[in-house]
Motif scaffolding. Structure first.
Motif, PDB file in Angstrom:
ATOM      1  N   ASP A 222       0.910  -1.152   0.069  1.00  0.00           N
ATOM      2  CA  ASP A 222       0.046   0.044  -0.043  1.00  0.00           C
ATOM      3  C   ASP A 222       0.975   1.114  -0.064  1.00  0.00           C
ATOM      4  N   LEU A 223       1.633   1.296  -1.190  1.00  0.00           N
ATOM      5  CA  LEU A 223       2.608   2.242  -1.078  1.00  0.00           C
ATOM      6  C   LEU A 223       2.311   3.969  -1.375  1.00  0.00           C
ATOM      7  N   ARG A 224       2.644   4.590  -0.381  1.00  0.00           N
ATOM      8  CA  ARG A 224       2.210   6.170  -0.607  1.00  0.00           C
ATOM      9  C   ARG A 224       3.482   6.826   0.129  1.00  0.00           C
ATOM     10  N   ILE A 225       4.087   7.770  -0.615  1.00  0.00           N
ATOM     11  CA  ILE A 225       5.209   8.596  -0.066  1.00  0.00           C
ATOM     12  C   ILE A 225       5.068  10.085  -0.332  1.00  0.00           C
ATOM     13  N   PRO A 226       4.883  10.403   1.074  1.00  0.00           N
ATOM     14  CA  PRO A 226       4.935  12.067   1.033  1.00  0.00           C
ATOM     15  C   PRO A 226       6.306  12.441   1.101  1.00  0.00           C
ATOM     16  N   TYR A 227       6.402  13.951   1.122  1.00  0.00           N
ATOM     17  CA  TYR A 227       7.963  14.105   1.606  1.00  0.00           C
ATOM     18  C   TYR A 227       8.213  14.116   2.951  1.00  0.00           C
ATOM     19  N   GLU A 228       9.260  13.676   3.053  1.00  0.00           N
ATOM     20  CA  GLU A 228       9.994  13.623   4.660  1.00  0.00           C
ATOM     21  C   GLU A 228      10.477  14.785   4.808  1.00  0.00           C
ATOM     22  N   MET A 229      10.120  15.513   6.197  1.00  0.00           N
ATOM     23  CA  MET A 229      10.253  16.975   6.234  1.00  0.00           C
ATOM     24  C   MET A 229      11.806  17.562   6.417  1.00  0.00           C
ATOM     25  N   ASN A 230      12.700  16.597   7.320  1.00  0.00           N
ATOM     26  CA  ASN A 230      13.993  17.164   7.341  1.00  0.00           C
ATOM     27  C   ASN A 230      14.508  17.244   5.840  1.00  0.00           C
ATOM     28  N   SER A 231      14.117  16.274   4.927  1.00  0.00           N
ATOM     29  CA  SER A 231      14.728  16.601   3.629  1.00  0.00           C
ATOM     30  C   SER A 231      14.032  17.605   2.801  1.00  0.00           C
TER      31      SER A 231
END
Ligand SMILES: [Zn+2]
Length: 317
Positions: A222-231
């Motif tokens: 169930d893949l869903r990739i939001p921004y990682e916020m440190n990045s």
């Protein structure tokens, strides 16, 4: 890897986001087949490599399974890359245990000065300390199908492609050890060990890749990739590059252009050392840090999507 400074924020953010994406999910599945993608990356192969990795048993530093799995990665990458460097070192834990660790760096076009660094961890966590685990489960190691093996599967399958199709830049695939051993804190104790070691011991003096991407927990069905916020905060141009490439390839509903949480992961020591490295991670994964992080929770299709993007970034003009 593990979360997170703002756990509540992250959870709330994700449950909201989940509803919004459900209707779009079907289209992304159609965009990728699990077999060979447009870039030549095979999700099926990546899945099979992850399965081999998991079959060694939990890759807890200092165990025979870790020795065998590390040896296997070195063999597989020597068969694919131009150069393989093994960084073997010993880490003394806070409680005085001496852990043998290995970072593995597989290099394509090592003569190129313009390079891209990809990172994934290959160890797995000695304890299943998710809040959802029972007391008995908490003492068990994590099988790490998604958290540890998905990235390894991705890298070995990427090696298959790069052996045949020369990348347009030098590519370094770094398999880190000891990412998930201790406590993420704060304060962090005995985690991100291999990444910290690499930041202090780069492969050449002044090593500075154009940019880098950490690929962690990227196999979820169930893949869903939001921004990682440190990045997002520290290397926004790299986040734009990766998410825009995904959007251009028709994966905009997997690589969603939304805020995720702040994740403490292997990219942090690298960012701190001046490298522009971001984290691509789907932390919304119920089996995370439980004994249920097994192969049936990940899919060849998800690996194909991420592998297609990872390949396009280094092979397309
Ligand atoms: Zn983990």
């Amino acid at each position: 890897m593990l979360a997170i400074v703002l756990v509540c924020l992250f959870v709330a953010c994700n449950s909201d986001a989940k509803e919004g994406s459900a209707a779009q999910r079907g289209s992304s599945v159609a965009a990728t087949s699990a077999g060979r993608t447009s870039t030549g990356f095979s999700g099926t192969a990546a899945y099979d490599y992850a399965k081999t990795q998991v079959a060694f048993g939990p890759r807890v530093p200092g165990t025979p399974a870790a020795k065998q799995a590390g040896d296997w990665i070195i063999r597989e990458m020597r068969a694919r890359a131009d150069t393989v460097i093994v960084q073997s070192f010993t880490h003394t834990t806070a409680d005085g245990k001496r852990l043998p660790l290995r970072n593995i760096l597989a290099r394509f076009r090592p003569e190129q000065t313009e390079r891209v660094l990809y990172v994934t961890h290959w160890d797995s966590r000695p304890i299943s300390d998710s809040p959802t685990s029972t007391e008995a489960e908490k003492k068990m190691p994590v099988p790490g199908a998604n958290d540890g093996a998905s990235g390894v599967g991705l890298f070995v399958a990427l090696g298959d492609v790069l052996k045949k199709t020369k990348p347009n830049v030098g590519v370094d695939l770094l398999f880190t050890d000891g990412e998930d051993y201790g406590q993420f804190g704060p304060p962090e104790v005995d985690v991100l060990i291999g990444s910290k070691y690499f930041a202090d011991h780069p492969p050449s003096p002044g090593y500075k890749p154009l940019y880098g991407v950490l690929w962690d927990m990227i196999g979820d069905k169930d893949l869903r990739i939001p921004y990682e916020m440190n990045s997002f905060q520290q290397a926004p141009e790299v986040v734009s590059r990766v998410w825009q490439t995904a959007a251009d390839m028709g994966y905009g509903d997997i690589f969603v252009q939304e805020s995720g949480g702040l994740v403490v992961d292997d990219h942090i020591p690298l960012l701190n050392s001046g490298m522009r490295v971001i984290d691509v991670i789907d932390l919304d994964y119920p089996p995370h840090h439980t004994p249920q992080d097994t192969m049936d929770k990940i899919s060849a299709k998800s690996l194909a999507t991420v592998g297609d993007v990872a390949t396009a970034l280094v092979t397309r003009k």
